[in-house]
Design a protein around this motif. Structure first.
Motif, PDB file in Angstrom:
ATOM      1  N   ASP A 151       0.862  -1.076   0.085  1.00  0.00           N
ATOM      2  CA  ASP A 151      -0.081  -0.114  -0.013  1.00  0.00           C
ATOM      3  C   ASP A 151       0.905   1.378  -0.117  1.00  0.00           C
ATOM      4  O   ASP A 151       0.194   2.396  -0.242  1.00  0.00           O
ATOM      5  N   ASN A 152       2.028   1.190   0.257  1.00  0.00           N
ATOM      6  CA  ASN A 152       2.789   2.314   0.153  1.00  0.00           C
ATOM      7  C   ASN A 152       3.659   2.452  -1.335  1.00  0.00           C
ATOM      8  O   ASN A 152       4.434   3.670  -1.410  1.00  0.00           O
ATOM      9  N   GLY A 153       3.230   1.606  -1.912  1.00  0.00           N
ATOM     10  CA  GLY A 153       3.670   1.854  -3.307  1.00  0.00           C
ATOM     11  C   GLY A 153       4.853   0.973  -3.915  1.00  0.00           C
ATOM     12  O   GLY A 153       5.137   0.831  -4.844  1.00  0.00           O
ATOM     13  N   LEU A 154       5.455  -0.031  -3.028  1.00  0.00           N
ATOM     14  CA  LEU A 154       6.587  -0.753  -3.000  1.00  0.00           C
ATOM     15  C   LEU A 154       6.077  -1.942  -3.810  1.00  0.00           C
ATOM     16  O   LEU A 154       5.145  -2.635  -3.506  1.00  0.00           O
ATOM     17  N   THR A 155       7.082  -2.500  -4.893  1.00  0.00           N
ATOM     18  CA  THR A 155       6.730  -3.737  -5.577  1.00  0.00           C
ATOM     19  C   THR A 155       8.073  -4.585  -5.005  1.00  0.00           C
ATOM     20  O   THR A 155       9.101  -4.442  -4.834  1.00  0.00           O
ATOM     21  N   VAL A 156       7.411  -5.736  -4.950  1.00  0.00           N
ATOM     22  CA  VAL A 156       8.371  -7.127  -4.166  1.00  0.00           C
ATOM     23  C   VAL A 156       8.283  -8.037  -5.027  1.00  0.00           C
ATOM     24  O   VAL A 156       7.234  -8.595  -5.638  1.00  0.00           O
ATOM     25  N   LEU A 157       9.502  -8.642  -5.580  1.00  0.00           N
ATOM     26  CA  LEU A 157       9.739  -9.856  -6.150  1.00  0.00           C
ATOM     27  C   LEU A 157      10.296 -10.890  -5.323  1.00  0.00           C
ATOM     28  O   LEU A 157      11.311 -10.473  -4.686  1.00  0.00           O
ATOM     29  N   LEU A 158       9.872 -11.980  -5.343  1.00  0.00           N
ATOM     30  CA  LEU A 158      10.463 -12.983  -4.546  1.00  0.00           C
ATOM     31  C   LEU A 158      10.443 -14.367  -5.611  1.00  0.00           C
ATOM     32  O   LEU A 158       9.313 -14.631  -6.211  1.00  0.00           O
ATOM     33  N   LYS A 159      11.583 -14.898  -5.448  1.00  0.00           N
ATOM     34  CA  LYS A 159      11.851 -16.338  -6.178  1.00  0.00           C
ATOM     35  C   LYS A 159      12.572 -17.126  -5.153  1.00  0.00           C
ATOM     36  O   LYS A 159      13.809 -16.970  -4.590  1.00  0.00           O
ATOM     37  N   THR A 160      12.146 -18.344  -4.930  1.00  0.00           N
ATOM     38  CA  THR A 160      12.947 -19.395  -4.011  1.00  0.00           C
ATOM     39  C   THR A 160      13.490 -20.114  -4.854  1.00  0.00           C
ATOM     40  O   THR A 160      13.189 -20.443  -5.965  1.00  0.00           O
ATOM     41  N   ALA A 187      10.836  -4.235 -12.314  1.00  0.00           N
ATOM     42  CA  ALA A 187       9.731  -3.810 -12.174  1.00  0.00           C
ATOM     43  C   ALA A 187       9.580  -2.103 -12.038  1.00  0.00           C
ATOM     44  O   ALA A 187       8.532  -1.541 -12.639  1.00  0.00           O
ATOM     45  N   LEU A 188      10.810  -1.603 -11.942  1.00  0.00           N
ATOM     46  CA  LEU A 188      10.717   0.042 -12.172  1.00  0.00           C
ATOM     47  C   LEU A 188      10.947   0.409 -13.297  1.00  0.00           C
ATOM     48  O   LEU A 188      10.172   1.439 -13.752  1.00  0.00           O
ATOM     49  N   LYS A 221       9.435  -1.607 -15.792  1.00  0.00           N
ATOM     50  CA  LYS A 221       8.063  -2.334 -16.791  1.00  0.00           C
ATOM     51  C   LYS A 221       8.732  -3.282 -17.521  1.00  0.00           C
ATOM     52  O   LYS A 221       8.130  -3.554 -18.672  1.00  0.00           O
ATOM     53  N   LEU A 222       9.637  -4.216 -16.994  1.00  0.00           N
ATOM     54  CA  LEU A 222      10.192  -5.408 -18.042  1.00  0.00           C
ATOM     55  C   LEU A 222       9.609  -6.439 -17.388  1.00  0.00           C
ATOM     56  O   LEU A 222       9.117  -6.889 -16.370  1.00  0.00           O
ATOM     57  N   ASN A 223       9.325  -7.641 -18.474  1.00  0.00           N
ATOM     58  CA  ASN A 223       8.321  -8.628 -18.173  1.00  0.00           C
ATOM     59  C   ASN A 223       9.415  -9.603 -17.717  1.00  0.00           C
ATOM     60  O   ASN A 223      10.122 -10.140 -18.459  1.00  0.00           O
ATOM     61  N   PRO A 224       9.193 -10.205 -16.555  1.00  0.00           N
ATOM     62  CA  PRO A 224      10.129 -11.168 -16.122  1.00  0.00           C
ATOM     63  C   PRO A 224      10.182 -12.577 -16.833  1.00  0.00           C
ATOM     64  O   PRO A 224      11.050 -13.488 -16.865  1.00  0.00           O
ATOM     65  N   GLU A 225       8.900 -12.712 -17.441  1.00  0.00           N
ATOM     66  CA  GLU A 225       8.422 -14.010 -18.185  1.00  0.00           C
ATOM     67  C   GLU A 225       9.751 -14.188 -19.333  1.00  0.00           C
ATOM     68  O   GLU A 225       9.854 -15.301 -19.473  1.00  0.00           O
TER      69      GLU A 225
END
Length: 917
Positions: free
Chosen positions: A513-522, A871-872, A874-878
């Motif tokens: 909700d503060n605008g932060l984008t988080v990416l997680l990969k195990t 994410a900053l 707008k690149l597609n991780p796919e």
């Protein structure tokens, strides 16, 4: 001169002999060849094999200097089973690149031949072992090929002829005065190389290349027993050598003190170096291991002291300093202390560096310092046991090679940790004192002051001697080390909320909700290890035209500034006890990046939060940042490589902060902490930021920690960054720049063509074109014409600045041949444009690129880098998951097409660095 010896009070460990771990299969063939085999699955589906020949430049006669290195080159020209072209012709199509996958290295006391092959077919390893067997005993030296290879070696000599090479040679002449080590150049000299004939090579090869002094090391995804059978079958063909073994040990010349001063017209920095030569100390029993532990602990302590000096003391003449024991050479160890000094204050820096050495030598340490260092060291060993299965195969090959070279034992990570747990709690202070005295007695000692001519004229060798005696007599620095206790109450932090989420295969994306984008990969690539980054858009792009270089100071001041409560030294002490490491990172994308063991993820998140919310920006950290930035400026200015890099940026990024050059004088004015803090404050607002976690972690726990320590950060407002900074245009037509730097007959060239953005359809074809050209240039320009030692071709596809794609070709050559080399480079490009690819070229490039991608994609750092800032912008991780498919789908006509559209002889930048004289 007295003889120095290392003796311990308690000798009970001396009789406890050590042995290689059971997972290393060892043996000796009837002809005397040693072999070591270890099954290991990192990287997957690969096997590396090394032939270690314990012969190098130190074993040459005066008239033979350079011959060991020459023989290494000739192994790649022709052998019994691999005529010219067959080596590359066989191994490149299976994904083994010349240089990265097959290589040879010559050093002072060894020559090592390395090859790494896929494990999918038995044939690959058989041929790899056959090649190494050929290197060991079946090289072919034809007169015409020997003469041809001289041109390549002379170009390698030319490339090595620069300021750093001259500094290295000068130091060696002082440290090894009067011994054979003084004059042994690994590459030889132009004079000795030109005189070498095929008969000279045959004589040296037949005398020194004998199986009873060599070792074969195989590590990888293989069956040890099967490999052993192959080794016996292939290497058993090498006949035994009936002659008595040559003595490989070459002692150094004992002495008291050698001192010297080195200066050079190109030198812009000052250094102080102190060396102590000691006898080699192989590890064969627990007593030897205990000595090694003592040495490691001593250098942990003294380096922390030197770090504190360069950090806390704002006006210190010793900018940076550190010490280590260099144990690589078979016949000696060398204790080394190197410090960078302020110009004009070199003797003061020497006095301080020596003062810290003598401080621990004369005054020792206290219980707090020792106990903390022991705990930190044990944590490092424990961490190594966690990584034992995910460590790279080449690391184990190095450990085994060093054990063989020194006639010692390779100790497994588990045994290292267990032995240390057994020994260290009972290690007496007196034993450490004896080890310190052995290492740091002023015997077999050398001191070298390296500085620009304006300052060298004010220093005399007697000054060095007098300072040494004065410090030893009464000037040792007495160091105080206090116990550190710290805690912080994080309970009042209110966690943020997840607004939305989505998944790209195994990558989870969350939006707070503060605008932060988080990416997680195990992942399970590195068992028990987690990589974390918090990065934001801005960084150097927030630098104004009136403050060039301020970002570099700010970046260092943030990293070294600690927090409101603790300085960086204190934090380093706490972090090392928990195997946590992090630092500032980035340029356009700016922030913090670190890693830790899985059990310490919460601690790492807490420290990152501290640096975000409660940074220190202390006066000493700012001073440290200024010194570091000034040091970088000097380094760039004193080399051809640095000036070419600066010129490239100026041309490709006009009116962009990334290309503005700062001066030492301007950098020295950036002392206001609030001005420096703005880079971090403006960049790191959550809506302008991305948090990434990759590695071995529990997903639920990671989301909770992310929410509390990063989702809680106030939203803030995004900084204003001119849009023009995120785009550029390649200059039309041809641009040529000539740089004059250096006094050696050495010339560097770089040709730059426009490229594409990362993620566009042409990225992979351009990567493949770069590899195809690299192979062509190796064969055509290096091997056939002898015009260059190496030609690097690189496709650079950036993610963040539109239009900043670059297709670069870099090389070094004879200044008089620079235009001819450029013509040869363009000829291969024109041939691809007009005639397409030769049969098999694309297949070879694909196999090499696929192999590289497979190896990279099994590492956490690769995935963190691929996700970095995605994410900053707008690149597609796919797309990351599609690289293999994209590589396989490229056709010959695609390569021809990108060559025609991007690599244009009428639209490029040509940079040349000529010598000044």
């Amino acid at each position: 001169m007295k003889k120095i010896e290392m003796n311990f009070l308690d000798n009970k460990y001396e009789n406890q002999e050590l042995s290689f771990p059971p997972f290393v299969l060892r043996g000796i063939l009837p002809n005397g060849l040693n072999y070591f085999i270890m099954e290991h699955k990192k990287p997957e589906d690969r096997v590396l094999a090394w032939l270690v020949v314990p012969v190098g430049s130190i074993h040459e006669k005066d008239t033979e200097n350079g011959i060991a290195h020459f023989i290494e080159h000739m192994g790649f020209k022709r052998t019994k089973n691999f005529p010219p072209g067959e080596l590359a012709g066989y191994f490149q199509p299976i994904g083994v690149d010349i240089g990265a996958g097959i290589n040879g290295i010559t050093d002072i006391d060894r020559t090592v031949y390395k090859i790494e092959v896929p494990s999918e077919k038995e044939e690959y390893l058989v041929n790899a072992l056959t090649l190494l067997c050929d290197f060991a005993s079946f090289m072919v030296f034809l007169p015409e090929e020997v003469e041809k290879e001289k041109d390549v070696i002379l170009e390698e000599l030319r490339l090595d002829s620069d300021l750093s090479g001259r500094i290295y040679k000068a130091h060696r002449h002082i440290r090894f005065k009067g011994s054979v080590y003084e004059d042994r150049e690994i590459l030889g000299s132009e004079e000795t190389v030109r005189k070498i004939r095929d008969e000279d090579l045959k004589n040296f090869y037949s005398y020194w290349y004998r199986p009873d002094i060599m070792a074969l090391i195989v590590v990888g995804n293989c069956n040890s027993c099967d490999v052993e059978k192959k080794i016996k079958n292939i290497f058993g063909s090498i006949p035994s050598c009936g002659k008595e073994k040559p003595d490989l040990h070459v002692p150094f010349k004992p002495h008291d003190l050698y001192e010297g001063i080195f200066t050079d017209q190109e030198l812009k920095e000052s250094y102080v170096s102190i060396y102590y030569l000691r006898d080699q100390s192989p590890v064969r029993n627990k007593g030897d291991f205990r000595r090694r532990l003592c040495e490691e602990l001593i250098f942990e302590m003294i380096n922390m002291r030197l770090y504190q000096e360069s950090y806390i003391n704002i006006h210190t003449p010793l900018i940076h300093g550190g010490g280590c024991i260099y144990r690589k050479i078979k016949s000696y160890n060398e204790v080394r202390f190197i410090g960078s000094a302020r110009e004009g204050r070199e003797m003061e820096a020497f006095e301080i560096l020596l003062g810290y050495i003598e401080g621990i030598h004369q005054n020792g340490f206290n219980d707090v310092e020792k106990d903390e260092t022991v705990r930190q060291f044990l944590e490092g060993l424990r961490k190594a046991t966690e990584r034992k299965e995910t460590r790279e195969s080449q690391d184990y090959a190095v450990f085994i090679m060093e054990a063989f070279m020194k006639e010692g034992i390779f100790i497994s990570p588990d045994d290292c940790y267990n032995f240390a747990c057994e020994i260290l709690p009972h290690l007496k202070d007196e034993e450490l004192h004896r080890s310190i005295d052995y290492l740091l007695q002023p015997v077999n000692m050398s001191v070298v002051i390296t500085c620009p001519p304006d300052y060298a004229c004010n220093i005399k060798e007697d000054d060095i001697l007098n300072t040494l005696h004065r410090v030893i007599a009464k000037g040792a620095i007495d160091y105080k080390f206090k116990e550190l206790n710290y805690s912080y109450d994080y309970t009042s932090i209110k966690s943020g909320e997840v607004l939305s989420g989505k998944e790209y295969r195994d990558i989870k994306e969350l939006n707070f909700d503060n605008g932060l984008t988080v990416l997680l990969k195990t992942t399970d690539f590195e068992r028990g290890k987690v990589y974390v980054s918090y990065v934001s858009k801005g960084g150097k792009l927030l630098e104004s035209a009136l403050s060039p270089g301020m970002f570099e100071v700010a970046k260092s001041a943030w990293a070294e500034g600690g927090t409101e409560d603790l300085n960086q030294i204190e934090i380093e002490r706490l972090l090392r006890l928990k195997s946590i490491s992090f630092n500032t990172t980035g340029n356009i994308v700016y922030g913090l990046r670190g890693h830790c063991s899985e059990g310490y993820l919460k601690d790492l998140c807490q420290w990152l939060w501290q640096y975000m919310k409660r940074p220190g920006y202390r006066e000493e950290a700012i001073a440290y940042g200024i010194r570091s930035a000034q040091e970088h400026i000097r380094q760039m200015e004193q080399s051809q490589e640095g000036l070419i890099e600066e010129t490239e940026n100026i041309i490709l990024l006009p009116d962009n902060p990334l290309s503005v050059k700062a001066s030492e004088e301007k950098v020295s004015t950036y002392t206001d902490s609030e001005d420096l803090k703005k880079f971090q404050i403006l960049s790191s607002v959550p809506s302008n930021s991305q948090l990434t976690l990759v590695g071995s972690f529990n997903m639920e726990e990671a989301i909770i920690l992310s929410s509390k320590y990063f989702g809680s950060l106030p939203a803030g407002e995004n900084p204003f960054i001119p849009s023009r900074y995120f785009k550029t245009e390649f200059p039309s037509g041809n641009t040529k720049r000539i740089i004059y730097k250096g006094r050696e007959n050495r010339c560097l060239g770089r040709i730059i063509f426009p490229g594409c953005m990362k993620g566009e359809n042409d990225e992979i074809p351009l990567d493949l074109l770069a590899k195809i050209l690299s192979i062509r240039y190796w064969n055509d320009i290096r091997e056939k014409k002898g015009l260059a030692y190496s030609i690097n071709v690189e496709n650079y596809s950036p993610a963040f600045i539109k239009g900043y794609g670059k297709f670069k070709i870099s090389f070094g050559t004879d200044p008089e041949k620079i235009d001819y080399v450029r013509d040869c480079i363009m000829a291969d490009i024109d041939d691809i444009k007009q005639n397409g690819l030769k049969p098999g070229e694309l297949h070879v490039a694909k196999k090499i690129l696929l192999s590289f991608y497979k190896e990279c994609s099994a590492n956490n750092s690769y995935w963190l880098g691929e996700l970095y800032g995605s994410a900053l912008f707008k690149l597609n991780p796919e797309k990351i998951f599609n690289y293999k498919e994209e590589i396989l789908n490229v056709k010959n006509e695609d390569i021809q097409s990108v060559a025609s559209r991007y690599v244009d002889s009428k639209n490029n930048i040509f940079l040349i660095a000529f010598p000044e004289i």
